[in-house]
Design a protein around this motif. Structure first.
Motif, PDB file in Angstrom:
ATOM      1  N   GLU A   1       0.832  -1.208   0.000  1.00  0.00           N
ATOM      2  CA  GLU A   1       0.000   0.000   0.000  1.00  0.00           C
ATOM      3  C   GLU A   1       0.866   1.258   0.000  1.00  0.00           C
ATOM      4  O   GLU A   1       0.567   2.235  -0.700  1.00  0.00           O
ATOM      5  N   GLN A   2       1.938   1.232   0.776  1.00  0.00           N
ATOM      6  CA  GLN A   2       2.827   2.392   0.830  1.00  0.00           C
ATOM      7  C   GLN A   2       3.460   2.656  -0.525  1.00  0.00           C
ATOM      8  O   GLN A   2       3.553   3.814  -0.966  1.00  0.00           O
ATOM      9  N   LEU A   3       3.915   1.578  -1.181  1.00  0.00           N
ATOM     10  CA  LEU A   3       4.527   1.733  -2.501  1.00  0.00           C
ATOM     11  C   LEU A   3       3.510   2.230  -3.521  1.00  0.00           C
ATOM     12  O   LEU A   3       3.820   3.087  -4.358  1.00  0.00           O
ATOM     13  N   GLU A   4       2.274   1.700  -3.441  1.00  0.00           N
ATOM     14  CA  GLU A   4       1.221   2.142  -4.352  1.00  0.00           C
ATOM     15  C   GLU A   4       0.870   3.608  -4.112  1.00  0.00           C
ATOM     16  O   GLU A   4       0.665   4.380  -5.064  1.00  0.00           O
ATOM     17  N   GLN A   5       0.803   4.002  -2.839  1.00  0.00           N
ATOM     18  CA  GLN A   5       0.502   5.395  -2.511  1.00  0.00           C
ATOM     19  C   GLN A   5       1.623   6.317  -2.974  1.00  0.00           C
ATOM     20  O   GLN A   5       1.369   7.424  -3.471  1.00  0.00           O
ATOM     21  N   GLN A   6       2.866   5.850  -2.794  1.00  0.00           N
ATOM     22  CA  GLN A   6       4.001   6.647  -3.238  1.00  0.00           C
ATOM     23  C   GLN A   6       3.975   6.841  -4.750  1.00  0.00           C
ATOM     24  O   GLN A   6       4.200   7.948  -5.257  1.00  0.00           O
ATOM     25  N   GLN A   7       3.678   5.751  -5.487  1.00  0.00           N
ATOM     26  CA  GLN A   7       3.607   5.842  -6.932  1.00  0.00           C
ATOM     27  C   GLN A   7       2.472   6.758  -7.374  1.00  0.00           C
ATOM     28  O   GLN A   7       2.638   7.584  -8.284  1.00  0.00           O
ATOM     29  N   LYS A   8       1.340   6.647  -6.701  1.00  0.00           N
ATOM     30  CA  LYS A   8       0.197   7.502  -7.028  1.00  0.00           C
ATOM     31  C   LYS A   8       0.527   8.966  -6.741  1.00  0.00           C
ATOM     32  O   LYS A   8       0.174   9.867  -7.524  1.00  0.00           O
ATOM     33  N   PHE A   9       1.242   9.193  -5.648  1.00  0.00           N
ATOM     34  CA  PHE A   9       1.645  10.556  -5.295  1.00  0.00           C
ATOM     35  C   PHE A   9       2.568  11.142  -6.351  1.00  0.00           C
ATOM     36  O   PHE A   9       2.391  12.287  -6.789  1.00  0.00           O
ATOM     37  N   LEU A  10       3.544  10.348  -6.807  1.00  0.00           N
ATOM     38  CA  LEU A  10       4.474  10.825  -7.828  1.00  0.00           C
ATOM     39  C   LEU A  10       3.745  11.126  -9.133  1.00  0.00           C
ATOM     40  O   LEU A  10       4.075  12.090  -9.836  1.00  0.00           O
ATOM     41  N   GLU A  11       2.741  10.316  -9.453  1.00  0.00           N
ATOM     42  CA  GLU A  11       1.947  10.574 -10.660  1.00  0.00           C
ATOM     43  C   GLU A  11       1.151  11.873 -10.520  1.00  0.00           C
ATOM     44  O   GLU A  11       1.006  12.628 -11.487  1.00  0.00           O
ATOM     45  N   ASN A  12       0.656  12.130  -9.316  1.00  0.00           N
ATOM     46  CA  ASN A  12      -0.159  13.329  -9.101  1.00  0.00           C
ATOM     47  C   ASN A  12       0.651  14.616  -9.157  1.00  0.00           C
ATOM     48  O   ASN A  12       0.127  15.665  -9.549  1.00  0.00           O
ATOM     49  N   ILE A  13       1.926  14.574  -8.741  1.00  0.00           N
ATOM     50  CA  ILE A  13       2.717  15.808  -8.705  1.00  0.00           C
ATOM     51  C   ILE A  13       3.613  15.975  -9.934  1.00  0.00           C
ATOM     52  O   ILE A  13       4.253  17.018 -10.084  1.00  0.00           O
ATOM     53  N   PHE A  14       3.664  14.973 -10.806  1.00  0.00           N
ATOM     54  CA  PHE A  14       4.535  15.032 -11.986  1.00  0.00           C
ATOM     55  C   PHE A  14       4.256  16.305 -12.809  1.00  0.00           C
ATOM     56  O   PHE A  14       3.105  16.709 -12.949  1.00  0.00           O
ATOM     57  N   PRO A  15       5.301  17.007 -13.324  1.00  0.00           N
ATOM     58  CA  PRO A  15       6.716  16.610 -13.417  1.00  0.00           C
ATOM     59  C   PRO A  15       7.564  16.956 -12.195  1.00  0.00           C
ATOM     60  O   PRO A  15       8.793  16.903 -12.260  1.00  0.00           O
ATOM     61  N   PHE A  16       6.916  17.333 -11.082  1.00  0.00           N
ATOM     62  CA  PHE A  16       7.671  17.591  -9.860  1.00  0.00           C
ATOM     63  C   PHE A  16       8.049  16.268  -9.187  1.00  0.00           C
ATOM     64  O   PHE A  16       7.363  15.253  -9.330  1.00  0.00           O
ATOM     65  N   TYR A  17       9.140  16.333  -8.429  1.00  0.00           N
ATOM     66  CA  TYR A  17       9.547  15.229  -7.562  1.00  0.00           C
ATOM     67  C   TYR A  17       9.960  15.816  -6.217  1.00  0.00           C
ATOM     68  O   TYR A  17      10.473  16.945  -6.161  1.00  0.00           O
ATOM     69  N   PRO A  18       9.763  15.080  -5.126  1.00  0.00           N
ATOM     70  CA  PRO A  18      10.397  15.506  -3.873  1.00  0.00           C
ATOM     71  C   PRO A  18      11.902  15.629  -4.118  1.00  0.00           C
ATOM     72  O   PRO A  18      12.475  14.857  -4.885  1.00  0.00           O
ATOM     73  N   ILE A  19      12.545  16.581  -3.477  1.00  0.00           N
ATOM     74  CA  ILE A  19      13.917  16.927  -3.826  1.00  0.00           C
ATOM     75  C   ILE A  19      14.863  15.730  -3.772  1.00  0.00           C
ATOM     76  O   ILE A  19      15.709  15.553  -4.659  1.00  0.00           O
ATOM     77  N   ASP A  20      14.729  14.877  -2.772  1.00  0.00           N
ATOM     78  CA  ASP A  20      15.636  13.722  -2.683  1.00  0.00           C
ATOM     79  C   ASP A  20      15.394  12.730  -3.814  1.00  0.00           C
ATOM     80  O   ASP A  20      16.327  12.096  -4.313  1.00  0.00           O
ATOM     81  N   LYS A  21      14.134  12.600  -4.223  1.00  0.00           N
ATOM     82  CA  LYS A  21      13.816  11.730  -5.361  1.00  0.00           C
ATOM     83  C   LYS A  21      14.381  12.336  -6.646  1.00  0.00           C
ATOM     84  O   LYS A  21      14.893  11.607  -7.520  1.00  0.00           O
ATOM     85  N   ALA A  22      14.311  13.650  -6.773  1.00  0.00           N
ATOM     86  CA  ALA A  22      14.867  14.324  -7.952  1.00  0.00           C
ATOM     87  C   ALA A  22      16.377  14.129  -8.019  1.00  0.00           C
ATOM     88  O   ALA A  22      16.933  13.869  -9.086  1.00  0.00           O
ATOM     89  N   ILE A  23      17.043  14.240  -6.874  1.00  0.00           N
ATOM     90  CA  ILE A  23      18.496  14.028  -6.821  1.00  0.00           C
ATOM     91  C   ILE A  23      18.838  12.595  -7.199  1.00  0.00           C
ATOM     92  O   ILE A  23      19.783  12.337  -7.958  1.00  0.00           O
ATOM     93  N   GLU A  24      18.044  11.652  -6.689  1.00  0.00           N
ATOM     94  CA  GLU A  24      18.272  10.235  -6.995  1.00  0.00           C
ATOM     95  C   GLU A  24      18.105   9.954  -8.489  1.00  0.00           C
ATOM     96  O   GLU A  24      18.854   9.176  -9.080  1.00  0.00           O
ATOM     97  N   LYS A  25      17.128  10.616  -9.121  1.00  0.00           N
ATOM     98  CA  LYS A  25      16.841  10.352 -10.528  1.00  0.00           C
ATOM     99  C   LYS A  25      17.854  11.027 -11.467  1.00  0.00           C
ATOM    100  O   LYS A  25      18.050  10.585 -12.587  1.00  0.00           O
ATOM    101  N   ASP A  26      18.462  12.124 -11.039  1.00  0.00           N
ATOM    102  CA  ASP A  26      19.380  12.863 -11.917  1.00  0.00           C
ATOM    103  C   ASP A  26      20.689  13.118 -11.182  1.00  0.00           C
ATOM    104  O   ASP A  26      21.073  14.257 -10.913  1.00  0.00           O
ATOM    105  N   LYS A  27      21.392  12.037 -10.868  1.00  0.00           N
ATOM    106  CA  LYS A  27      22.628  12.155 -10.102  1.00  0.00           C
ATOM    107  C   LYS A  27      23.698  12.922 -10.861  1.00  0.00           C
ATOM    108  O   LYS A  27      24.525  13.603 -10.251  1.00  0.00           O
ATOM    109  N   GLU A  28      23.675  12.820 -12.174  1.00  0.00           N
ATOM    110  CA  GLU A  28      24.691  13.496 -12.967  1.00  0.00           C
ATOM    111  C   GLU A  28      24.638  15.002 -12.750  1.00  0.00           C
ATOM    112  O   GLU A  28      25.670  15.676 -12.633  1.00  0.00           O
ATOM    113  N   THR A  29      23.431  15.549 -12.676  1.00  0.00           N
ATOM    114  CA  THR A  29      23.277  16.992 -12.488  1.00  0.00           C
ATOM    115  C   THR A  29      23.506  17.393 -11.039  1.00  0.00           C
ATOM    116  O   THR A  29      24.180  18.379 -10.750  1.00  0.00           O
TER     117      THR A  29
END
Length: 499
Positions: free
Chosen positions: A314-342
């Protein structure tokens, strides 16, 4: 019924709603329809089973409500002006003194019928309520407590989209049932069909307070034990269907069913399921359990492990649903994780200018800030260093198609920081106006590669200049203990060109 009785007496009947169809429309009025149900369903069953009148418990279903088109329109308007996005707000709606004529109207006739049916027979063992009602029986030496939940006080005849309970119906019942050995809760709508605002809370409350949970409406809950990670557990059993206009149905999805439950203890059950075959003929479902009988014995470790796994899912599903709802935004740590090069390539070298920038970025007094420089200075990297590990900080690498995500964030959070990369001045003004409309303490930080005179004059701007970062070059030279003058000059020129 007669055949079932040969294998052991039935002590109690619980009917989980939809006694009649469409509010009794074909009978002229709902009161006539409910009386007819007592005559043609309740009385023959009790006579056959040789049970007293009070041993037939009925629960309100959505078809047992008065639900004209006016009430449907009223519901829409009512919900538009009453927040209902968490379980406490739904409780407040249900208990609002000024709205009692609205929240009680649909089930008033049913509850009056219920009150007149039980009061004289059960006396002190019946607790009437406009929403929940409670019953107590002593059966074969056990004190049995039953809660009837009203899950249809704000639902329509065919309304499966917005179903509400008001979970205080559960807590309100516990004092009356406190000395019972076995506690049963019955409702027409299963907790899994309630809105997201109260479904999980209701589920946990039922698991904590009751031994057996019965529901109708649809076959949405699987029969079996459900548990919480803390160790509380409850048996779920669901039946569904309405008798009206259903006797000739062929599709199994629309067939009626009922279960016969042998309750050995709160952790041990035998269940037989009977399904509607043809007309009013019901047969034992041989595909259910072992030749029609399913034995359930509670295994605490297995149930707790399953509950923990479900909670993680449920937590993973809620997290995924949350990310879909705020896209193209990400929580800052998730954004850092996704774009480590930058955000994290190479080592971050502190300097007075960078530290000043981070200080301004973190300053809650600065509502809006634009971080500007030529490309390649490391603006995004500095933003990552300023906000990593912080909550309610949302980053988008683009200003395009952000409306849905930003509105979700502004609606569901009371404060935070919104960061938009590659954001031109016109988009900055647009987002700033949008945030101001919500009148919440959100900060806006935008990053861009071009500095214009308008921006200098009209916005809070922090400009990163490569020349200001000479300190970084000096730090590198000092740390690497470079002595050769020519090497130093070449390194300075190379690093400054990169910056």
């Amino acid at each position: 019924m007669a055949e079932i009785q040969k294998e052991g007496n039935i002590d109690l009947v619980i009917f989980t709603g939809d006694l009649i169809d469409k509010g009794g429309a074909s009978f002229g009025d709902i009161n006539t329809a409910l009386k007819k149900f007592e005559e043609v369903v309740i009385s023959p069953i009790l006579e056959n089973l040789k049970l007293p009148k009070e041993r037939f418990i009925f629960i309100p279903g959505n078809h047992d409500t008065e639900n004209g088109i006016d009430k449907q329109y009223m519901k829409r308007g009512f919900l538009e002006i009453n927040p209902h996005d968490d379980y406490e707000k739904i409780i407040n709606i249900k208990n609002s003194l000024k709205d009692q004529n609205i929240v009680k109207a649909r089930t008033k006739a049913f509850k009056n019928f219920e009150d007149s049916y039980y009061t004289d027979n059960l006396k002190g063992n019946y607790q009437y309520g406009d929403f929940e009602s409670n019953f107590k029986f002593e059966i074969k030496g056990y004190k049995i407590g039953i809660t009837s939940l009203n899950s249809v006080w704000l639902c329509g005849l065919d309304d499966d989209k917005e179903l509400f309970l008001g979970a205080d119906q559960i807590t309100n019942s516990q004092l009356f049932l406190s000395k019972c050995d076995i506690k049963i809760v019955a409702s027409h709508i299963g907790y899994d069909l309630l809105t997201e605002a109260e479904s999980k809370y209701t589920k946990n409350s039922i698991i904590h307070c009751y031994d057996l949970n019965l529901s109708g409406h649809t076959h949405s809950l699987d029969d079996g034990f459900t548990a919480s990670p803390s160790g509380d557990f409850c048996m779920n059993i669901a039946s569904a269907g309405t008798l009206y206009n259903n006797i000739h149905k062929v599709d199994e999805e629309y067939k009626n069913s009922f279960q016969v439950i042998d309750l050995i203890s709160n952790s041990e059950f035998y269940i037989r399921k009977y399904y509607q075959k043809q007309g009013m003929e019901f047969l034992l479902d041989k595909n259910f359990g072992n030749d029609g009988i399913w034995y359930f014995k509670y295994n605490s470790q297995e149930a707790i492990d399953r509950a923990k796994a479900n909670e993680l899912k449920e937590q993973l599903e809620q997290q995924q649903k949350f990310l879909e709802n705020i896209f193209p935004f990400y929580p800052i740590d998730k954004a850092i994780e996704k774009d480590k090069e930058t955000f994290t390539s190479g080592e971050f070298m502190p300097s007075q200018r960078n530290e000043k920038c981070i200080e301004l970025l973190r300053n809650p007094e600065i509502k809006n800030l634009r971080l500007l420089s030529i490309s390649g200075i490391g603006k995004t990297r500095i933003v990552g260093e300023a906000f990593r590990t912080m909550s309610n900080v949302f980053y988008s690498r683009t200003p395009e198609n952000i409306d849905t995500g930003i509105i979700y964030i502004l609606t569901n959070f009371e404060e935070g920081v919104i960061i938009i990369d590659d954001c031109p001045i016109d988009k900055y003004y647009y987002v700033a106006r949008l945030i101001s409309e919500f009148q919440k303490p959100f900060r806006l930080i935008t990053i861009y590669n071009v500095l214009t005179k308008n921006e200098e004059r009209e916005t809070n701007v922090f400009f990163l200049d490569a020349a200001d970062n000479k300190e970084v070059v000096d730090t590198i030279i000092e740390r690497e203990r470079i002595i050769d003058i020519d090497v130093k000059i070449e390194l300075e020129n190379t690093v400054m060109a990169f910056l």
